[in-house]
Design an enzyme around this catalytic site. Structure first.
Site, short mmCIF file in Angstrom:
data_model
loop_
_atom_site.label_atom_id
_atom_site.label_comp_id
_atom_site.label_asym_id
_atom_site.label_seq_id
_atom_site.Cartn_x
_atom_site.Cartn_y
_atom_site.Cartn_z
N HIS A 65 0.82 -1.22 0.00
CA HIS A 65 0.00 0.00 0.00
C HIS A 65 0.85 1.27 0.00
O HIS A 65 0.37 2.33 -0.33
CB HIS A 65 -1.02 -0.01 1.14
N ASP A 113 -0.54 -7.52 1.32
CA ASP A 113 0.06 -6.18 1.42
C ASP A 113 1.58 -6.31 1.56
O ASP A 113 2.15 -6.14 2.65
CB ASP A 113 -0.55 -5.45 2.62
N SER A 207 4.11 2.20 8.37
CA SER A 207 3.75 1.20 7.36
C SER A 207 4.98 0.66 6.64
O SER A 207 5.88 1.42 6.28
CB SER A 207 2.84 1.82 6.30
#
Ligand SMILES: *[C@@H]1O[C@H](CO)[C@@H](O)[C@H](O)[C@H]1NC(C)=O
Ligand SMILES: *[C@@H]1O[C@H](CO)[C@@H](O)[C@H](O)[C@H]1NC(C)=O
Length: 263
Positions: A65, A113, A207
């Site tokens: 992402h 992901d 992230s």
């Protein structure tokens, strides 16, 4: 002397002075996590920071992402950093040559992901820059495992930022906790992580960073609920290990110059 006093008192007045960061964590000891990578992802509308980690001298693992953006994307990887806004001697800044987002990545439910980033030049391995091992396909972490996450992400839910690497200890949670909260939670390919009692968590900007358990990168910071510290979902690396190996073989067939620039 006066200036020093003024500076000291100015710092003491900042509301977050002395408090824990990442969220509820602490500043990492300098270069204690030499696999950590800071990814600067430039795309049409701006720049997004993400975490990542070195698994080979020429390969960084991160979250899909982070780079799944509209328009042209450019990724710069900074290795060997502690303070991301300082020009530290230890830093190596390398452009990404190529990257592979998992073909079944879904921006709707964050399945798969995971992304591999191939560097334009190999990193120069030294005390500041070293890869971390990933688990084999069969080696998955279970409920109760004690792990750690590091990142340069927000240190509160209110956009407070940090320049230095922060780390926090988090535990692998019973998957039923994530199944109750996230309808698309996939036990096989995700890890449920968090600390329900001490307000410790990952946050925006973390992230792509690694969940390190027993010296191996078992997870990748993936998603959670907005404004919620608990629980968080990580990509389960052991599940993707065969896919990672396959991509590394593909990468090995491409040519990578051996000599990095360290600036
Ligand atoms: C997870 O929670 C469920 C429901 O509370 C329980 O039945 C199960 O034994 C737990 N699993 C582990 C590994 O603790
Ligand atoms: C966690 O944060 C909430 C809200 O700010 C606060 O009320 C609570 O006391 C905190 N818990 C701990 C253990 O720090």
């Amino acid at each position: 002397m006066l200036l020093l006093l003024l500076l000291t008192s100015a710092f003491a007045l900042l509301p977050w002075a002395g408090a824990g960061r990442i969220i509820g964590g602490r500043e990492a000891e300098r270069h204690s996590r030499p696999y950590m990578a800071y990814l600067k992802i430039q795309h049409g509308s701006g720049t997004t920071p993400c975490g990542g980690f070195l698994i080979r001298p020429d390969t960084v693992l991160s979250a899909a992402h982070c780079a799944h953006k509209k328009g042209k994307v450019k990724i710069t990887v900074i290795l060997g950093a502690h303070n991301i806004n300082d020009r530290e001697q230890s830093q190596q800044r390398v452009l990404a040559k190529d990257w592979v987002i998992h073909p079944n990545y879904s921006p709707v439910d964050y399945r798969n992901d995971i992304m591999l980033v191939k560097l334009k030049t190999k990193a120069k391995l030294n005390e500041y820059v070293q890869p971390i091992s990933i688990p084999s396909h069969k080696e998955s972490v279970g409920t109760g495992a004690a792990c750690e996450v590091a990142g340069w992400g927000w240190i509160s839910l209110k956009k407070d930022k940090t320049d230095v690497l922060r780390e926090v200890a988090l535990e692998v949670q019973n998957e039923t906790i994530c199944q109750d909260v996230f309808k698309d939670y996939q036990q096989q390919s995700m890890i449920c992580v968090g600390d329900d009692f001490n307000n410790k968590s990952t946050s925006r900007g973390d992230s792509g960073g690694p969940l390190v358990c027993n010296q191996k990168a078992h997870g990748i910071v993936s998603y959670g609920r907005k404004y919620c510290l608990f629980p968080k979902v990580f990509t389960r690396i052991s599940f993707f290990e065969p896919w990672i190996r396959k991509q590394l073989k593909r990468f090995a067939l491409q040519e990578v110059p051996g000599s990095p620039s360290s600036d």
